[in-house]
Design an enzyme around this catalytic site. Structure first.
Site, PDB file in Angstrom:
ATOM      1  N   SER A   1      -2.494  16.957   3.066  1.00 39.24           N
ATOM      2  CA  SER A   1      -1.639  16.019   2.880  1.00 39.24           C
ATOM      3  C   SER A   1      -0.238  16.891   2.916  1.00 39.24           C
ATOM      4  O   SER A   1      -0.186  18.079   3.093  1.00 39.24           O
ATOM      5  CB  SER A   1      -1.476  15.177   1.879  1.00 39.24           C
TER       6      SER A   1
ATOM      7  N   HIS B   1       3.178   7.657   7.974  1.00 35.88           N
ATOM      8  CA  HIS B   1       2.805   7.490   6.540  1.00 35.88           C
ATOM      9  C   HIS B   1       1.570   8.242   6.268  1.00 35.88           C
ATOM     10  O   HIS B   1       0.951   8.363   5.264  1.00 35.88           O
ATOM     11  CB  HIS B   1       2.590   6.076   6.306  1.00 35.88           C
TER      12      HIS B   1
ATOM     13  N   MET C   1      -9.985  12.184   4.473  1.00 30.55           N
ATOM     14  CA  MET C   1     -10.812  12.834   3.726  1.00 30.55           C
ATOM     15  C   MET C   1     -11.076  14.284   3.823  1.00 30.55           C
ATOM     16  O   MET C   1     -11.585  14.601   5.087  1.00 30.55           O
ATOM     17  CB  MET C   1     -12.007  11.902   3.540  1.00 30.55           C
TER      18      MET C   1
ATOM     19  N   ASN D   1       3.807  -0.165   3.469  1.00 25.04           N
ATOM     20  CA  ASN D   1       3.600  -1.509   4.005  1.00 25.04           C
ATOM     21  C   ASN D   1       4.720  -2.476   3.278  1.00 25.04           C
ATOM     22  O   ASN D   1       4.103  -3.198   2.143  1.00 25.04           O
ATOM     23  CB  ASN D   1       2.163  -2.157   3.686  1.00 25.04           C
TER      24      ASN D   1
ATOM     25  N   TYR E   1      -7.667   6.252  -1.974  1.00 26.58           N
ATOM     26  CA  TYR E   1      -8.271   7.579  -2.660  1.00 26.58           C
ATOM     27  C   TYR E   1      -7.573   8.046  -3.905  1.00 26.58           C
ATOM     28  O   TYR E   1      -6.312   7.609  -4.022  1.00 26.58           O
ATOM     29  CB  TYR E   1      -8.577   8.516  -1.646  1.00 26.58           C
TER      30      TYR E   1
ATOM     31  N   CYS F   1       0.907  -1.320   0.201  1.00 30.13           N
ATOM     32  CA  CYS F   1      -0.074   0.069  -0.003  1.00 30.13           C
ATOM     33  C   CYS F   1       0.983   1.259  -0.075  1.00 30.13           C
ATOM     34  O   CYS F   1       1.999   1.172   0.841  1.00 30.13           O
ATOM     35  CB  CYS F   1      -0.975   0.037   1.273  1.00 30.13           C
TER      36      CYS F   1
ATOM     37  N   GLU G   1      -6.846  11.840  -5.054  1.00 30.14           N
ATOM     38  CA  GLU G   1      -7.184  13.159  -4.746  1.00 30.14           C
ATOM     39  C   GLU G   1      -6.608  14.492  -6.018  1.00 30.14           C
ATOM     40  O   GLU G   1      -5.635  13.982  -6.211  1.00 30.14           O
ATOM     41  CB  GLU G   1      -6.943  13.827  -3.376  1.00 30.14           C
TER      42      GLU G   1
END
Length: 538
Positions: A440, A459, A436, A385, A260, A154, A262
Site C-alpha cells: 500500500s 484510491h 491482499m 466514495n 480488510y 468506503c 492489515e
C-alpha cells in the site's frame, strides 16, 4: 406526485427507458450509439505519456471532455476492455470504463471534465475511479448516487505505532488471530459495540463526535479525519427504516468484498521530510483499516435511485445510461439524498472509529501495554466514495461545486484550509490500499492535482478481472502458499474470497501510484508492506 411506469426495450444495440407521467410518455435514456473500436479511437487521444482525452461527441450530449490517467503498462487493460466491448456489438449490456467516463461528461451541470484515475474500471453508472463536479449555481446541475457508489464513504484509515518489525515478527500470527477475533467480519457479521436505535440516529447525525462522546475515539482522531469525521448536512430522519435495520447490528464490522484490516510495515520512504511529519519511519509497524457504511449505505443508495428515476421523469432529465439515475441538486430528491448520504458517511466514520478502538485494544492486550503508550495515533482517514460541496477554480473563476468521487481519493495541496494544521506544509495525506498481499502507499496532495482533478487522485489498485473469473482461474491453496512464502499471515472467513481478492485479480498498485506521481496529481511519501491480513467473506 403523478404515477410512474417504466419499460425498457432493445433495438439493435440501443436501450431506451420510458416513463409515463400524466398521460405522456417521456424518454429518460438516450439510445446508445454503437461504434467499432477503430471509430471509438478517433475520439480518444493520448495528450501526455500518462494522460488521455475523450473528445466531446463520443457519446450523445457530451459537453466536456473525458480525461483519464494511465501509463503505458496500464494502457493495455484499459483499451482492451473497450475493444472487447466494441466487438460484442453492444448487445451484452456491459459498458466499458471509457464510455462510462464519457457518459458522465454528458450529465447536466458538469464542469471542466469527467476525470478517471489510473485504477479506473467499469462500475455502476460512473466508472470506479471517476471524479466529476457540478456547478451548485446551475439550476440544472445534478447529483447521482452512481457517482458515489453503494458503499457510501468506503474509506481507509491508517494508525501508526511506536513498534517496529522486530517487535512483532514473532507474534504476528497471534496478532492476526486476535484482530480476527476482535473485529467481526463477513456479510452477516454483527458488531460488538452496543448500539440502540437512538444511538444509531445519534451516530448518523454526529459522526465521530458520537464516537468521542461514547469513548470509542480520541480527540486527535477527529483532527486527522477528512471533514473532521462529520458531514453537517446529515439528517437521520431521511434514512429509511430498512436502511437503519441493516446498519443497527453492523457497527464496528469490516464488511464484505475487498475490505480488510492489515498490519503493515513501512517498507520504503520516498519523501523523508513528509514521512517524518506524518510520523512514519522505515521498519515501523502501522495498521490500515479499509471499510465503509455496510448495509446501511447500500440501502440509502438503493432507496435514492428509486426516487431519482421518478424525479428524472418529472424534470425531463435525459441521460445515456439508466444507471446514471440522478436528480437536480436543489430538488427535494437531490437534497434528501445528500442528507441521507451524509448520514451514511457519518456512520462509516463511526464504524472505522469503532474498529480503531478494537484494534487498539488488541495491540494493548498483546503487548501488555496501553494504546497511548504504543503510540497508536491516527495518521489520517480518507474517503473514496462520497459527494461533497467544495470550492474550486474553473477557468479562472472560483465556483462552488458538488464534487463526486467514486473510487477516488481527495488529495488537497499544502496550505489548503480543509486539511489539519499538522499537514499544512506537506499536503493532505492520501492512503492508497493495495490488494491482499501487495503493498500500500501513503501519498500527499499537490497543487497540480487541485488545478487538474479538483484535488483528487487514485484510491487503490482497481480490479483487472471479475470475481467470478478469479474463482475459475486461481487456486485457493496456491494463493495462500504465495502469501505464506512472502511472510504474510492471513485470517479469512471464506476460501473463495482468497481467489477473488488475490493480487492477480487486480492491477499493479505500484503502476497506479507511479502514474499519479508522474502526472503530478499526488506524490509518493511511503510504501507499506503487509505482514498480517484480516479479510472478510463475500
Amino acid at each position: 406526485m403523478a404515477a410512474l411506469a417504466s419499460s425498457s426495450h432493445k433495438s439493435g444495440a440501443s436501450t431506451t427507458t420510458q416513463a409515463t407521467m400524466e398521460g405522456q410518455t417521456i424518454n429518460t435514456i438516450r439510445p446508445r450509439i454503437v461504434r467499432t473500436y477503430e471509430e471509438s479511437m478517433k475520439y480518444i487521444n493520448k495528450i501526455t505519456p500518462n494522460t488521455w482525452r475523450i473528445e466531446p461527441g463520443y457519446v450523445p450530449s457530451q459537453t466536456v471532455p473525458g480525461i483519464f490517467y494511465i501509463n503505458a503498462r496500464l494502457e493495455t487493460l484499459m483499451l482492451s476492455e473497450l475493444q472487447q466491448a466494441c466487438s460484442s456489438t453492444g448487445m451484452t449490456g456491459f459498458i466499458p470504463a471509457v464510455q462510462q467516463i464519457a457518459n458522465v461528461a454528458s450529465l447536466p451541470g458538469i464542469v471542466k471534465g469527467s476525470f478517471a484515475m489510473p485504477d479506473v474500471h467499469s462500475g455502476y453508472g460512473f466508472s470506479i475511479g471517476n471524479v466529476a463536479a457540478f456547478d451548485m449555481n446551475d439550476p440544472n446541475s445534478i447529483v447521482s448516487p452512481g457517482g458515489v457508489g453503494f458503499d457510501i464513504n468506503c474509506g481507509v484509515r491508517l494508525l501508526r505505532t511506536n513498534l517496529f518489525y522486530d517487535d512483532v515478527k514473532d507474534v504476528r500470527e497471534g496478532l492476526a488471530q486476535s484482530l480476527f477475533d476482535h473485529i467481526p467480519v463477513g456479510v452477516g457479521s454483527k458488531g460488538v459495540i452496543p448500539t440502540s436505535s437512538r444511538d444509531l440516529d445519534d451516530a448518523m447525525e454526529m459522526g465521530m463526535d458520537w464516537s468521542l462522546r461514547e469513548g470509542y475515539a480520541w480527540a486527535e482522531d477527529k483532527e486527522h479525519c477528512e471533514e473532521y469525521g462529520r458531514m453537517l448536512q446529515a439528517d437521520p430522519r431521511l434514512v429509511s427504516r430498512r436502511a437503519k435495520k441493516r446498519g443497527l447490528p453492523q457497527l464496528g464490522t469490516l464488511g464484505a468484498g475487498n475490505h480488510y484490516c492489515e498490519i503493515q510495515v513501512v517498507d520504503e520512504i520516498h519523501d523523508k521530510w513528509k514521512a517524518g511529519r506524518m510520523g512514519l519511519h522505515k521498519g515501523q509497524v502501522v495498521v490500515m483499516i479499509h471499510s465503509g457504511s455496510r448495509g446501511l449505505g447500500h440501502q440509502v443508495a438503493t432507496d435514492a435511485l428509486v426516487e431519482m428515476e421518478r424525479a428524472m421523469s418529472r424534470d425531463g432529465i435525459v441521460v445515456n445510461d439508466r444507471q446514471l439515475a440522478c436528480a437536480k441538486i436543489h430538488s427535494r430528491e437531490g437534497q434528501n439524498y445528500l442528507a441521507s448520504m451524509s448520514a451514511a458517511a457519518n456512520f462509516a466514520w463511526v464504524n472505522r472509529s469503532a474498529m480503531t478502538f478494537l484494534a487498539r485494544q488488541t495491540f494493548a492486550k498483546m503487548f501488555n501495554s496501553t494504546p497511548d503508550d504504543l503510540g497508536m495515533e491516527v495518521i489520517y482517514d480518507v474517503s473514496h466514495n462520497i459527494a461533497k460541496v467544495e470550492q474550486h477554480y474553473v477557468e479562472g473563476s472560483l465556483k462552488t461545486l458538488l464534487v463526486h468521487r467514486k473510487g477516488a481519493t481527495r488529495a488537497f495541496p499544502p496550505h489548503h484550509p480543509c486539511i489539519p494544521v499538522d499537514y499544512q506544509h506537506t499536503g493532505q495525506p492520501v492512503l492508497v490500499g493495495g490488494t491482499m498481499g501487495t503493498c500500500s502507499y501513503v501519498l500527499s496532495g499537490t497543487q497540480k492535482g487541485m488545478e487538474e482533478t479538483f484535488g483528487s487522485t487514485c484510491h487503490g489498485a482497481g480490479r483487472a478481472q471479475s470475481r467470478s473469473k478469479s474463482r475459475r482461474q486461481l487456486s485457493y491453496t496456491d494463493v495462500l502458499d504465495n502469501l505464506s512464502n512472502q511472510g504474510i499471515s492471513i485470517r479469512v472467513a471464506s476460501p473463495k474470497l482468497v481467489m477473488e481478492e488475490a493480487p492477480e485479480s487486480y492491477k499493479d498498485v505500484t503502476e497506479v501510484v507511479n502514474t499519479c506521481h508522474e502526472a503530478g496529481i499526488s506524490l509518493k511519501v511511503a510504501k507499506l508492506k503487509p505482514i498480517a491480513v484480516v479479510k472478510v467473506e463475500k
